[in-house]
Design a protein around this motif. Structure first.
Motif, PDB file in Angstrom:
ATOM      1  N   LEU A  34      48.561  25.259 -21.650  1.00 48.64           N
ATOM      2  CA  LEU A  34      47.381  24.891 -20.611  1.00 48.64           C
ATOM      3  C   LEU A  34      47.533  25.986 -19.182  1.00 48.64           C
ATOM      4  N   GLN A  35      48.692  25.814 -18.817  1.00 46.48           N
ATOM      5  CA  GLN A  35      49.152  27.149 -17.739  1.00 46.48           C
ATOM      6  C   GLN A  35      48.606  28.331 -18.124  1.00 46.48           C
ATOM      7  N   TYR A  38      45.130  29.001 -18.367  1.00 47.08           N
ATOM      8  CA  TYR A  38      44.400  29.073 -17.020  1.00 47.08           C
ATOM      9  C   TYR A  38      44.725  30.313 -16.271  1.00 47.08           C
ATOM     10  N   LYS A  61      41.502  19.352 -30.832  1.00 51.65           N
ATOM     11  CA  LYS A  61      40.303  18.633 -30.159  1.00 51.65           C
ATOM     12  C   LYS A  61      40.844  18.378 -28.561  1.00 51.65           C
ATOM     13  N   PHE A  62      42.062  18.213 -28.510  1.00 54.96           N
ATOM     14  CA  PHE A  62      42.686  18.096 -26.966  1.00 54.96           C
ATOM     15  C   PHE A  62      42.391  19.582 -26.187  1.00 54.96           C
ATOM     16  N   TYR A  63      42.948  20.552 -27.047  1.00 52.89           N
ATOM     17  CA  TYR A  63      42.783  21.860 -26.516  1.00 52.89           C
ATOM     18  C   TYR A  63      41.361  22.629 -26.280  1.00 52.89           C
ATOM     19  N   GLN A  65      38.701  20.683 -25.620  1.00 51.62           N
ATOM     20  CA  GLN A  65      37.773  19.909 -24.871  1.00 51.62           C
ATOM     21  C   GLN A  65      38.395  19.282 -23.399  1.00 51.62           C
ATOM     22  N   ALA A  66      39.558  19.055 -23.222  1.00 54.58           N
ATOM     23  CA  ALA A  66      40.101  18.222 -22.332  1.00 54.58           C
ATOM     24  C   ALA A  66      39.940  19.083 -21.062  1.00 54.58           C
ATOM     25  N   PHE A  67      40.358  20.077 -20.967  1.00 56.82           N
ATOM     26  CA  PHE A  67      40.405  20.925 -19.905  1.00 56.82           C
ATOM     27  C   PHE A  67      39.648  22.176 -19.967  1.00 56.82           C
ATOM     28  N   PRO A  68      38.209  22.246 -19.325  1.00 56.43           N
ATOM     29  CA  PRO A  68      37.365  23.472 -19.249  1.00 56.43           C
ATOM     30  C   PRO A  68      37.917  24.858 -19.041  1.00 56.43           C
ATOM     31  N   LYS A  69      38.951  24.791 -17.944  1.00 58.28           N
ATOM     32  CA  LYS A  69      39.110  25.910 -17.557  1.00 58.28           C
ATOM     33  C   LYS A  69      40.564  26.505 -18.320  1.00 58.28           C
TER      34      LYS A  69
END
Lengths: 385, 385, 385
Positions: A34-35, A38, A61-63, A65-69
C-alpha cells in the motif's frame, strides 16, 4: 555498479529497451505494498500488484477496493508467489516496463537465492544484499565487520550463562524465537522441538529498549544538480526516514497475564511473531552515533557485495549505558515504515509527506530524469540489479 | 432504512422540517467531542456541545477556550446528561437543526435503552445497534453469528481450566475486569466483591497482541455520482480509518513493578480502566482478513437490527498463529480514533487530513447534498435513526 | 516581568541593542535542537547550534548534513558545554543577536545555578524556574503548593510500607532510580551503592499509566490584537501542544525477560534511563482536570519565582480511580515533544503543523512584532530572562 551477476546484466539489457516515459513500479500485494503504491503515485508512476488468485481472504478485492489512493493500475494473478520466477510472468512484467521493489514478503516467498539466480527483470536495489541480511552468519560478518556491536554469539548451549535468545536460521516471523537463561532450560525447551542444533543461532539476550531506525541510502544524489542534501556516506547520501518498535505476539503483551516463568507453569511459552508496528522516536543525542553506524554498514556493504542502494533498517537495542547493540539488519523496505505513510517526525526535516515508499519512487524518478537528460545508463546500474 | 422504531419515525418527521442549510452537529462534551467538532468544522458545519453545568474541572471553560478550532458555536448546559431525555432539551436541540453523534460517553451516560425509547431528535447512525454492542450476550450472538472467532465463553467458574478474563456486564471503563487462572483463584477473588455470578461474563483469556481497527461503513456512497470509492460491503462501502491500542491503567504498566501474581502478595490487583490510546499499524498481510471480518459483521447487523451505518471498531487479539479473536465491538465512534485527528497511515490512502470525526461530517454532508438535489428523503433514513 | 536578577537586567540591556530584524534562535546541538531549528525556520528565523568540537560520534557532521530543513545557519564549537559561560562565547552569541532556548541537555550540561548566576545573553523563558524543576524539594513545594497530588514522600527508609521509588537528587537520565517494596529490600539494594541517604528522594510508587502532557503558556497573547486564543490562565493563555510516554531502558521492556524480582535472582536490576518517546493521547474526559492542574502550576510559579512563560510538562500517572499523581515537572521544552514535529492530535486544533519548537518561535516572533510596532520593551521582559 551493482550488475556483476548474469541476471543483472540481463536486467540491464532489458531495462535499456524500456519505455522510460511509462515506467511501472511493482511488488507483491503484501507487507508494504500500500505504501509503495501510494508513494509511486505521489511521484507520478503507475503501479502493478502481484496477487494470489482465489484467496480465501479476498486479497485482490482488498487491493482493488479498500484504499482508493493505493490501488495498482495493473494486477498479475499467480497461484504461488514462486511463479514470479517463471519466464511467462517475468516477460509480462517486462512488457509493462516494470521495476520491482523487493520487500520482506517478496524475499520470503520467492527466496533470496532464487531472486539472484533466476530473476532477470529489473529489481530496485542490490539483490545480492538479500542473502547477507537473511543468513545470520553472513549478517554477523557484515555487521561486526562494520564495527557494530552485536549481541554476543554463544557457540554451544552449554556455554549459556545468562539470558540467551535462540533463533532458528530463516525463521519466519519470529515464531521460533525463544529465550532461555541456562543450559538446563535450553535442553528442556528443545525436547519438543524438531530442530537441529546447527540450524540454531544462540546469542546473548541484551536487556534494553528496542529501536528500529529506517534509513535510505542514495548512491546517486550527492553531487546531483538538484542538490538533494543529506549525510554524506561513501559516494552518496544517507537519510533517516522514520523509526518504529516492532510489536510481537505474544511476547509484547505477555505481562498482562504473568511473567514468562509463571506462564511456563501453565505450559505457555511466549512467541515473537511480528503483528504490527508502533511509532517511536529516539533520544536525539543518540542519533549521531546511529548515523555513524549506518554509514559503516553501507561502506562495508560496498566491500562485501557491491553496496546497498535504497532502504535499510538497523534493528537495535539501547542498553542502560546508552550503548547500541544491533541484532539484525534489513537491506530492503521494512514494514516498520508503515506508520509513517503521511510522513514522520524525521522525514519532515527532509521533505513534506515523505515516506520510505515515496522516497524509493523519488530515487527511481531521479535516475530516470538524469538518464533521459544525460543518456548515461550507468546511473541505473547504481540502483537496479 | 433504519427507522422502524417509533422514536425514529418521529425523528424523521422532525428532520423533514429542518433548515438543511443550517444543520448543526452535536454531542456530549467528552470522549471524542473535540475530534467531532473539528471534523464538522472541516466540512463546514456548526457544532453544539452538551456540557455539565458547574463542573469542578471547569469542563465548559475547557471546551470554550482550550482548542480554538474545536470550539462548539453553541452550548447546552445540563445538570445531568440524563437530562438530554427531557423534552425541553430535546426541543432545544431540534430548534437548532441538530443531528447528534452518539459516542461512548453519550451511550454510557444516557443509556442505550433510553436512547431508543425516549430520544426523538435525529441521531446519526442506527441507535438500535447500541444495545447489541453494550450487552455481552447480544454481542456474542452478533459476532459469532457473523462467523467471527471470539474468546471461548466459560459457562461456570468451575470450568475455568486456564487463563480466563472476568468481565461484569456493562462495567464502566474496565474497572471490574480481572484475570484468573483456575476456579480456586476465581472464588478467592470473588470473596471481596459484591457481584452476582449472573452479572459476570467469563471468557478465555487469549494470549496475543491487541489491535483496535476503526472502520467506517457508508450504506449510501457505493453508487453515488461523486464515486467515493471503497471496499464493497452489502449495499455500501467499508473503509478503514485508523487503528490504535488501548492503554489501560493499571494493567499496561504493571510490569514496572512486578508480575500480577507477585503484586497479589501485596494485595494489589491490576485494573483495566482505559486512560488513553496509542497509535499502531497492523502487519499488512492481516488486513484483507480483517476487512472480511468487518464485512461479515456489517451484513449480520443488517439481518439482526437493520444495519450499522457509520463508525465501528472491532476489538481484536492476534495470536501466535496470526489468527484473530474479536473480544468486543463498538458500533459508534471510539476514543481510539483520537490519535488520528490530523489523519492516519490508513486514511491517507482515502483522503487528506481525514479523521473518523471528519468522515462522519462528510457522510452527513453527502446525504444532505444528495437530499437537497434529489429531494428523496430516504437517503436520510439510511444514516439517521 | 521576569528580570529581577542581575544577569537578566544585563540581558535586557543587551537585547535593547539587538538588530531586531535579524534575531537568531540558538541552543545546544542535542535534545530537541532539530525541532527547535525546524520550528524557528518555519517562522522565518535563522538558527545557531552550539556543538562539541571533535566528537567521536561526529555530531557536527550530523547537525550540518543529516536533516536539510533543520540545519543551523551558524555553529559555535566548544570543548565543553560549560564554555558557554565564558564571556568570549557569550559575546559571540550576543554579536549574532541570539536568543537561547534552554532544553534538558542545556540545563544538565551548563547547570541551573550557573545559568542564573553567569549567563547574561538573552534566554527564552524564565531561567529562575530552572532550579525549581531540577531540585526535588523545591519541586514538591511548587507542585503541592499548587494543590497537585504527588506521590507520597517517605521520610526515612524504615517507613517504606509498600512499593516505593528511590530517586537520587539530580540523577541524570534515570540511571539511579530504583523500586523497592520494603525497608529490608531498600537496605539490601543500598549495600553496593555509594550514595548518601540525604541525597535520596523516597516516594510512594503509584500504580498507573504514565502520561506526559506538553503545555505552552503565553503571558503575552491574551489580549493581543491578533487574538490568538487559548485557555485563559493568569494574565495569559495556556495551550496543550502534545502528549507522550517516555520510553525507559531497561524497565520498559523488562517483561520480555521476566519480572523484576525474577531478574534480581540473576543480579539484574532494571534502570529508568530515557531512550525515546512514544506518542499517546489521553482519555478526553481527563483533559479539563489536566488544564486545571497546569493552570494552578502556572499561578503558583508566578508567586514563587515570577512565572513560567513558554513550555512546561507535567509528568503524571493516572491511577485506577482516574486520579492524577504528578511526579515531576519540566519548565522547559521536553524531548517528549519530538514525535510531534509535524503537528499533533492536540496542536491540530490550534494551528497547522504546530510543534512546541515552532510555538516557541511564534512567541518570540509575536513579541518582536509587538515590540517593533509599539516600542514597549516590557513585552520582552515577559518572555526573556
Amino acid at each position: 555498479m551493482l550488475g556483476l551477476e548474469n541476471t543483472s546484466e540481463k536486467a540491464y539489457e532489458i531495462l535499456r529497451d524500456y519505455d522510460f516515459d511509462n515506467l511501472v513500479i511493482a511488488t507483491i500485494c503484501s507487507h508494504t505494498d500500500l505504501q509503495l503504491n501510494y508513494g509511486a503515485k505521489q511521484e507520478g508512476f503507475k503501479t502493478l500488484g502481484i496477487v494470489i488468485r482465489d484467496d480465501p481472504d479476498k486479497k485482490k478485492k482488498f487491493y482493488q477496493q479498500a484504499f482508493p489512493k493505493a490501488i495498482p493500475e495493473y494486477f498479475i494473478e499467480v497461484d504461488s508467489y514462486k511463479d514470479i520466477l517463471k519466464p511467462g510472468i517475468q516477460e509480462e512484467l517486462i512488457e509493462k516496463n516494470t521495476i520491482i521493489v523487493p520487500h520482506g514478503s517478496f524475499v520470503e516467498y520467492v527466496g533470496a537465492d532464487d531472486i539472484i539466480k533466476d530473476v532477470y527483470f529489473p529489481v530496485f536495489g542490490n539483490k545480492r544484499a538479500l542473502p547477507w541480511e537473511s543468513n545470520r552468519k553472513k549478517e554477523r560478518i557484515w555487521l561486526e565487520g562494520a564495527g557494530l556491536s552485536m549481541p554476543k554469539k554463544i557457540k554451544k548451549p552449554e556455554e549459556i550463562d545468562g539470558p540467551a535468545m535462540i533463533k532458528r536460521h530463516g525463521a519466519k516471523g519470529g515464531k521460533d524465537f525463544f529465550v532461555v537463561k541456562s543450559p538446563e532450560e535450553f535442553f528442556e525447551r528443545m525436547k519438543n522441538k524438531k530442530y537441529k542444533l546447527k540450524d540454531l543461532d544462540i546469542q546473548e539476550f541484551v536487556m534494553g529498549t528496542r529501536y528500529y531506525p529506517h534509513f535510505f541510502y542514495s548512491p546517486i544524489q550527492k553531487n546531483s544538480p538538484t542538490e538533494i542534501k543529506g549525510y554524506e556516506s561513501g559516494k552518496g547520501i544517507l537519510q533517516l526516514m522514520s523509526m518504529d518498535r516492532r510489536d510481537e505476539t505474544t511476547i509484547d503483551e505477555v505481562q498482562r497475564l504473568g511473567s514468562i516463568r509463571e506462564l511456563e507453569e501453565y505450559g505457555i511459552h511466549p512467541t515473537f511473531v511480528v503483528t504490527g508496528n508502533i511509532p517511536i522516536v529516539m533520544r536525539e543525542s543518540l542519533l549521531p552515533k546511529l548515523f555513524c553506524m549506518a554509514n559503516a554498514v553501507i561502506e562495508k556493504a560496498d566491500v562485501l557485495f557491491g553496496g546497498i542502494p535504497g532502504p535499510l533498517c538497523l534493528e537495535t537495542v539501547v542498553d542502560e549505558n546508552l550503548n547500541f547493540r544491533t541484532f539484525e539488519i534489513s537491506a530492503r523496505i521494512v514494514a516498520g515504515t508503515n506508520p509513517f505513510v503521511p510522513g514522520s517526525p524525521y522525514s519532515v526535516y527532509i521533505d513534506k509527506d515523505l515516506s520510505t515508499g515515496r522516497r524509493i519512487a523519488q530515487e527511481i524518478k531521479f535516475a530516470n530524469n538524469s538518464y533521459q537528460e544525460e543518456k548515461d545508463f550507468n546511473i541505473w546500474k547504481e540502483i537496479i540489479s
